[in-house]
Scaffold this active site. Sequence first.
Site, short mmCIF file in Angstrom:
data_model
loop_
_atom_site.label_atom_id
_atom_site.label_comp_id
_atom_site.label_asym_id
_atom_site.label_seq_id
_atom_site.Cartn_x
_atom_site.Cartn_y
_atom_site.Cartn_z
CD GLU B 144 0.02 1.45 3.14
OE1 GLU B 144 -0.78 2.13 2.74
OE2 GLU B 144 0.77 1.57 3.98
NE ARG B 179 -2.73 3.69 3.60
CZ ARG B 179 -2.71 4.11 4.79
NH1 ARG B 179 -3.46 4.59 5.26
NH2 ARG B 179 -1.35 4.03 5.51
CB SER B 220 8.14 6.19 6.57
OG SER B 220 7.35 7.42 7.11
CG HIS B 300 5.31 6.23 15.12
ND1 HIS B 300 3.92 6.48 15.19
CD2 HIS B 300 5.61 6.51 14.28
CE1 HIS B 300 3.61 6.69 13.94
NE2 HIS B 300 4.56 6.74 13.24
CG PHE B 307 1.92 14.02 10.03
CD1 PHE B 307 2.62 15.06 8.87
CD2 PHE B 307 0.80 13.47 9.95
CE1 PHE B 307 1.79 14.87 7.78
CE2 PHE B 307 0.17 13.14 8.81
CZ PHE B 307 0.49 14.04 7.55
CG HIS B 321 3.70 5.00 4.61
ND1 HIS B 321 3.09 5.15 6.02
CD2 HIS B 321 2.56 4.42 3.88
CE1 HIS B 321 2.05 4.37 5.93
NE2 HIS B 321 1.58 3.91 4.67
#
Lengths: 349, 349
Positions: B144, B179, B220, B300, B307, B321
């Site tokens: 994906e 996805r 990513s 993370h 973000f 990504h």
Amino acid sequence: MESAIDQHLKCPRSLSRRVADDYQPPYAAFVGRASPSVKQVVMGYFGVQSKGPELRERALNALRGLVRAFGSAADDPVHHDLVEYQDASGYDNLIAVAYWDAPEKYERWVNQPGLAGWWNSDDRLRDGIGYFREIMMPRVEQFETLYAFKERFPGVGAIASRLSGEIEEHGYWGSMRDRFPASQTDWMSAKGALAVGQGQPALGGRVVITGHDNVCLIRSGQDWEDTDGEERTLYLEQIEPTLRAGMDFLRDNGREVGCYSNRYVQFIDLDGKPVEKSFGLGHWRSLDQLERWAEAHPTHLRIFVTFMGVAAKLQKLRLYHEVSVFDGAAQRYEYINCHPGTGLMRDAA
Amino acid sequence: MESAIDQHLKCPRSLSRRVADDYQPPYAAFVGRASPSVKQVVMGYFGVQSKGPELRERALNALRGLVRAFGSAADDPVHHDLVEYQDASGYDNLIAVAYWDAPEKYERWVNQPGLAGWWNSDDRLRDGIGYFREIMMPRVEQFETLYAFKERFPGVGAIASRLSGEIEEHGYWGSMRDRFPASQTDWMSAKGALAVGQGQPALGGRVVITGHDNVCLIRSGQDWEDTDGEERTLYLEQIEPTLRAGMDFLRDNGREVGCYSNRYVQFIDLDGKPVEKSFGLGHWRSLDQLERWAEAHPTHLRIFVTFMGVAAKLQKLRLYHEVSVFDGAAQRYEYINCHPGTGLMRDAA
């Protein structure tokens, strides 16, 4: 390890869990199990609203009257808690939180002539303080619990009081949903809207708000009475301030994320003195909006990161939550003389 | 709004998406669409390993040789990137990253006599530098993409280069999995273990590592070449340091969370000069272990919160990504003269 969903509530799935069968949670957690004879429970929040120290004794007296009513009849609640919350408008809200294990018991209790007469009397409009009743009745498929401890379950745990084994569905985003028996076949999406069913919030007096399908309620609690030493410091200096910031965000900005009402309440005794337990009480438009806030909003992620960092170290701090969704008709929100930002009134059309 | 899963890859589900059909993502994102004629792609990471400035020119020459080989035949890759990474042992790793749109094209390319002869020659053992090839071949159901922009797709976007409309499955934990076309029917759980198929990592020389089913790879990336003003400062002073801390954590502590290898690579040109693009390249034991780290680890979550806080403001910063899983037999990890902590060697039994 076992599923959070009790055996008698399992059914063929049309929706899958988020994680595969080999998922291993990072620490141990437990849920409460209710007797299979319990089909639907009642969560009742009975509030007394006042402003300023001069009305406090009157409000406390009203609260004591409620507590007396909890001990008056065969259909008394299984359990009750007393809590206090100062809302964004500066009003003090004393709340007696009570649980029944069947709606018919609640109905008989609330319709006792003395109690019904007191609630319906025009005298309530002239007491100089406000009252509310927020009553939610989830079926057993419609709520889940999560405990990081194994005894003396708070809240609905008075009804769902048998301990599970270590459960599988926790420690990942989506595990809250996966613990709901209803999630096996139902997205639990919101349908409809909050509405003013009676009265006008801006005018005070008596107001009734009607709910919609799948309004979601979270009670997320912490009990630090037994903590000491490093663990107490950890709670008071790291966890609590982070938690408070998240609760303040939801109190003040809840509407933009789908939170109808958020109260960060402190336990009290019958004299109004604080007890070292608290919970966040949030009404949400839907479970998925609660999920979105919890998993993406900085204020909640900070709570989460703080908790994940200390979870394995906790010995005496008792952290838990219970989350429910409700059918539209299984909710009753009634207010007398409360300011229009109170509870579910704020966001009702 | 449309599903991230392309029409021709849809199939009857045995596993549900995490979110209901009425889910609304918080901002716009897009995926790359490959031609339906593409069934399986090849992601090749061709590395040159050296230590110290005196070997840099030799390593760069080897990299240039690789790039020449990319332009030598009918079965050349569709696209390649040049990147550099200094690993935890202080070795410089120059990597040419190349993509093919069919395994048979890669096979013809890599088996050209000149190239195969060069790779297999005993001279490689005496070059004073190391080499590696990490080759992964996901079927189209097994990868994906996610782009916050609409043109010049990097990486596998050279193959999946048609733009989708705004997609539904993003902005929630679990959307990465949702996805994947494979997620409709497959948990993509890890089976088996990394193993040393040939050689002995501790002795250097030639080593082959064999993969297992559903090893997961994430690339990513971030491209700040076009940024200026406030956005550039935002990237360099807020996003990048947070990202680097997460990448450093995985480089040094990956094993404990299921990350076999993590390289935070910087783009370079043929002279080894830095270009303002980078990506994190992580091999994981499984997609679910990547999910667990991403959604629960403080390093993370900090990247994520940073973000989410700026996503709507980004104009020129290009973030993306691509994530893949692989059948066991669709991976080849080969090392020549590399130190034993290199790539997939570190965690192989």
